[in-house]
Design an enzyme around this catalytic site. Structure first.
Site, PDB file in Angstrom:
ATOM      1  N   GLY A  59      29.996  41.518  55.927  1.00 57.34           N
ATOM      2  CA  GLY A  59      30.946  40.616  56.002  1.00 57.34           C
ATOM      3  C   GLY A  59      31.871  40.241  54.752  1.00 57.34           C
ATOM      4  O   GLY A  59      33.142  40.289  55.013  1.00 57.34           O
ATOM      5  N   ASP A  60      31.327  40.318  53.701  1.00 56.10           N
ATOM      6  CA  ASP A  60      31.974  40.062  52.316  1.00 56.10           C
ATOM      7  C   ASP A  60      33.099  41.257  51.997  1.00 56.10           C
ATOM      8  O   ASP A  60      34.115  41.250  51.790  1.00 56.10           O
ATOM      9  CB  ASP A  60      31.208  39.899  51.190  1.00 56.10           C
ATOM     10  CG  ASP A  60      29.821  38.750  51.673  1.00 56.10           C
ATOM     11  OD1 ASP A  60      30.368  37.786  52.212  1.00 56.10           O
ATOM     12  OD2 ASP A  60      29.044  38.862  51.215  1.00 56.10           O
TER      13      ASP A  60
END
Length: 300
Positions: free
Chosen positions: A250-251
């Protein structure tokens, strides 16, 4: 300049145990150390995409010194605040069929150290990007994200928030440039279970009504949905590949989206690069390399 904030950085100790047996001595077949935390992960993937940023956060103890060295070796410029007590946490990630995680607590962030962070935030200028990512330690005030965003509200700063529940909902009044909940987190914020694209889109637009400019909803293997600031709908799938890692995907999507927006000033291309970066991390043992991201971008 891009600034990322990580309140509770971590050294991730990732080990592979072929057949984990509780209560017995287990031996690893693979082990690796990663230096991160959500904001630092964003900075690392940005660096892999040839974009500079400054990682802000707190470190403590001998593990904090190791974190500073490791982040530097990753090519990331850090401006950490050193705490006098405690130690930067170590998170143990055990891969054995299913993933098991044991996350450390991290040090206590003092009011004095927090003021040092505010001084750095106050120096952020017009045109900069600020990324606030992840949960906050229990020793910190619940409104810390709001406090930070209030300090840059009068400036032309694009704020990206990757958080969940009240931590995210409470900052929408400051009109963040981008927020990125996943589909499950989006449903939790409204107390519903989302099953269709139409339902996801409806609640994404509800977040826009509350103040968010661009809402990016990640959906793991189902791809992602973006509702941009003009209300335009985008949906994208993911390239084919074997998922090896869930840490930092997600990052990486956030980093790729920012990089794509800066490169092309186009939300569709930002979504493509974000999806490629998130997938590249998911298909790797660590964070995405620039070469792998470009390879997957060609497939999307």
């Amino acid at each position: 300049m891009i600034y990322t904030v990580t309140f509770n950085p971590a050294i991730d100790y990732v080990v592979q145990v072929d057949d984990l047996t509780i209560g017995e001595v287990n031996r690893t077949t693979y082990e690796q150390m990663y230096y991160g935390g959500k904001g630092i992960n964003v900075s690392t993937v940005l660096r892999n995409l040839d974009i500079d940023s400054i990682a802000l956060g707190f470190v403590a103890g001998f593990t904090g010194s190791t974190m500073e060295k490791g982040v530097k070796e990753q090519g990331v410029t850090a401006d950490f605040i050193r705490l006098e007590e405690g130690m930067t946490r170590i998170n143990v990630k055990i891969k054995s069929g299913k993933e098991t995680e044991i996350n450390g607590q991290g040090p206590t962030i003092t009011p004095t150290a927090l003021e040092e962070l505010f001084e750095k935030i106050n120096k952020i200028s017009d045109g900069d990007i600020l990324v606030l990512a992840g949960s906050i330690p229990t020793t910190m005030p619940d409104d810390i994200y709001e406090n930070i965003m209030a300090r840059v509200e009068s400036k032309q700063v694009k704020v990206v928030v990757d958080a969940t529940k009240d931590l995210l909902m409470n900052v929408l009044k400051f009109h963040p440039f981008l927020i990125k909940p996943n589909n499950h987190e989006l449903g939790e914020m409204f107390g519903v279970t989302l099953k269709t694209d139409e339902e996801i889109t409806y609640y994404a637009k509800e977040l826009q009504k509350k103040g968010a400019q661009n809402v990016l909803i990640s959906m793991a293997g189902e791809g992602a949905i973006l509702i941009d600031e003009r209300g335009k709908f985008y949906k994208i799938g993911v390239p084919k590949g074997k998922v090896l890692n869930s840490v930092g995907a997600g990052d990486s999507m956030v980093a790729g989206f920012i990089a794509g927006y800066l490169r092309w000033s186009d939300y569709g291309m930002a979504l493509r690069l974000g999806t490629a970066a998130g997938s590249a991390t998911a298909f790797s043992k660590g964070l995405a390399s620039g070469e792998f991201v470009q390879e997957l971008l060609a497939e999307i």
